[in-house]
Enzyme design. Structure first.
Site, short mmCIF file in Angstrom:
data_model
loop_
_atom_site.label_atom_id
_atom_site.label_comp_id
_atom_site.label_asym_id
_atom_site.label_seq_id
_atom_site.Cartn_x
_atom_site.Cartn_y
_atom_site.Cartn_z
N LYS A 82 0.85 -1.19 0.00
CA LYS A 82 0.00 0.00 0.00
C LYS A 82 0.88 1.24 0.00
O LYS A 82 2.02 1.21 0.49
CB LYS A 82 -0.97 -0.01 1.19
CG LYS A 82 -0.35 0.05 2.55
CD LYS A 82 -1.37 -0.21 3.66
CE LYS A 82 -2.43 0.86 3.76
NZ LYS A 82 -3.30 0.67 4.96
N SER A 157 -8.22 1.06 4.71
CA SER A 157 -7.43 1.89 3.82
C SER A 157 -6.57 1.10 2.82
O SER A 157 -6.07 1.66 1.86
CB SER A 157 -6.51 2.79 4.65
OG SER A 157 -5.63 2.02 5.47
N SER A 181 -8.43 -2.07 8.30
CA SER A 181 -7.86 -1.68 7.01
C SER A 181 -7.28 -2.81 6.17
O SER A 181 -6.99 -2.62 4.99
CB SER A 181 -6.79 -0.60 7.21
OG SER A 181 -7.36 0.58 7.68
#
Length: 483
Positions: A82, A157, A181
């Site tokens: 990420k 996220s 997340s």
């Protein structure tokens, strides 16, 4: 099927070249990018050079210790991270405009660990602004779309990671989880994702930076993959020596017939949506399978403290303090605080560069909450209650989200606090594995969490493998040609 391990076995046995594997995944990423908007920075050319070098050394017949099965379990296999994780030469903005020109001069230890294990990094992927919302959307890189339905969210996220894995852009990715997340994107994209016991995998060199109490209780970095059998070796590679030190039973075979089982089919929390009928039916299939196959009783629980789940997680995020302004500082690259009310006014005038969820959180964190300390104490007591119940041989089946992936932008209005189905597990500091359970009537993924006592990560992973064998696991969102 252990996809990553299978690819690695093919590479070292000369059945396929690492260069071919990386080339196929790179072409796949290029094909899905116009539709999904999933990656930010790429290193495709460098990855192919690294793959070619691995092939050259293997072809030469020379044995290098760093290429051994023990030290390089993912030799020549591509992966993604990420964007909030640092990798030298990549952006690390976390979707914040004030950090748009920030280029990393170092690499996060967890990324280094997977590279040492033989993995080849292809790209980093999109996130929600400042990693604090469950739609992966920001004003720097735009919105990432769900591979099952482009009008739906991918979660956050680590939404880009969940999306690129589900869409077969990489075999696996590294995510991080402070309020769901890893598990929310894994749920919405129909893959497996594991939130570890805290402080098992290094969390350094990620933005936003986190406090010591986040590291101790809430934050976890972990694996996201299509096949449950990849979770164990991947977590071992990510954690390195911490696995053997802090998870002494990690490599011990699990006898599922000897475990004690519990399940919760709804948390009945304030401000939170109820579990949909299709989700409950999917969860029931899991419970029925374990009861039939292992001749066990899965005990249904009603835990009254879950009613305060949102307040428990929120109090843990601020360590029981009356208020904080840390998120407002984060949104301005930790140079100065943003004024949430000012940004909200600018938003209505179409002048703000922040997403509405980020502005809302910046406002909420500044409002003094005299109940934070009370709920902080309650959270610790709740942990003691759950830990005492689960001990070292109990697992809890728990909802991941009330229904399948919502449409873009709707979570802010209709699902504001539904992240708490995952977030409450962070507040308790327990390991949890999200498992896909097929598709609903809208052809969107369903799922369930498997939760265990602290340091019992091997139990949730073993149950995930059983659920995959029984229910079916990942279902491709579109036709995929297997190499």
């Amino acid at each position: 099927m252990a996809e990553a391990n299978l690819l690695k076995q093919f590479i070292i046995s000369y059945k396929i070249k690492s260069y071919q594997v990386c080339s196929v995944y790179i072409e796949r990423i290029k094909a899905i990018q116009p539709f999904l908007n999933v990656y930010i920075d790429e290193r495709f050319e460098q990855a192919l050079v690294e793959a070619y070098e691995i092939d050259r050394i293997l072809d030469s017949g020379k044995f290098l210790e760093q290429y051994s099965v023990e030290k390089a379990p993912f030799l020549g296999v591509p992966f993604a991270i990420k964007e909030s994780m640092q990798f030298k030469g990549f952006h690390n903005s976390t979707g914040i405009l004030a950090r748009k020109n920030f280029i990393c001069d170092r690499t996060a230890p967890v990324v280094e660990n997977l590279i040492k294990a033989g993995g080849i990094l292809l790209c980093n992927t999109n996130v929600s602004e400042a990693c604090m919302w469950f739609e992966s959307r920001n004003y720097l890189y735009g919105t990432t779309n769900n591979p099952y339905d482009l009008t739906r969210i991918v979660g956050g996220s680590s939404g880009g990671c969940g999306c690129i894995v589900s869409a077969a852009g990489v075999p696996f990715a590294i995510g991080s989880d402070i309020g769901g997340s890893i598990r929310l994107p894994s749920f919405m994209n129909g893959i497996f994702g594991h939130k570890t016991t805290p402080d098992i995998v290094p969390n350094d060199c990620q933005y936003p930076p986190h406090k010591d109490f986040h590291q101790k209780y809430l934050l976890a970095t972990g694996p996201m993959c299509r096949y449950a059998s990849d979770l164990h070796p991947m977590l071992k590679a990510l954690g390195q020596e911490h696995i053997s030190q802090k998870l002494p039973n990690f490599n011990t075979p699990v006898d599922l017939s000897k475990l004690r089982y519990f399940y919760i089919d709804d948390i009945d929390a304030y401000f939170v949506n109820k579990i949909s009928k299709e989700q409950k039916q999917a969860h029931r299939r899991v419970v029925d399978h374990f009861e039939r196959k292992y001749n066990v009783h899965v005990t249904r629980l009603r835990l009254t403290r879950l009613r305060y789940a949102v307040s428990l997680w929120s109090s843990m995020m601020v360590d029981g303090q009356l208020q904080t302004r840390d998120f407002g500082l984060t949104l301005n690259n930790r140079q100065d605080y943003i004024n949430g009310y000012h940004e909200l006014l600018k938003k209505f005038l179409f002048r703000s560069t922040h997403t509405l969820p980020a502005i809302g959180l910046a406002i909420l964190e500044c409002i003094p909450n005299r109940y934070n300390q009370r709920f902080h104490i309650m959270a610790h007591k709740f942990y003691e209650e759950i830990q005492s119940m689960l001990q070292d041989n109990g697992v809890l089946f728990f909802p991941s989200f009330p229904h399948s992936a919502p449409e873009h932008c709707w979570p802010l209005l209709l699902n504001t606090f539904d992240y708490i189905y995952c977030g409450i597990i962070n507040a308790l500091g327990l390991p949890s594995t999200q498992c896909p359970l097929g598709l609903d009537s809208k052809q969107l993924p369903l799922g369930i969490q498997v939760v265990a006592g602290r340091y019992q990560d091997h139990l949730t992973i073993a149950c995930a493998q059983e659920i995959e064998n029984a229910i079916g696991g990942w279902i491709p969102p579109s036709p995929v040609a297997y190499i």
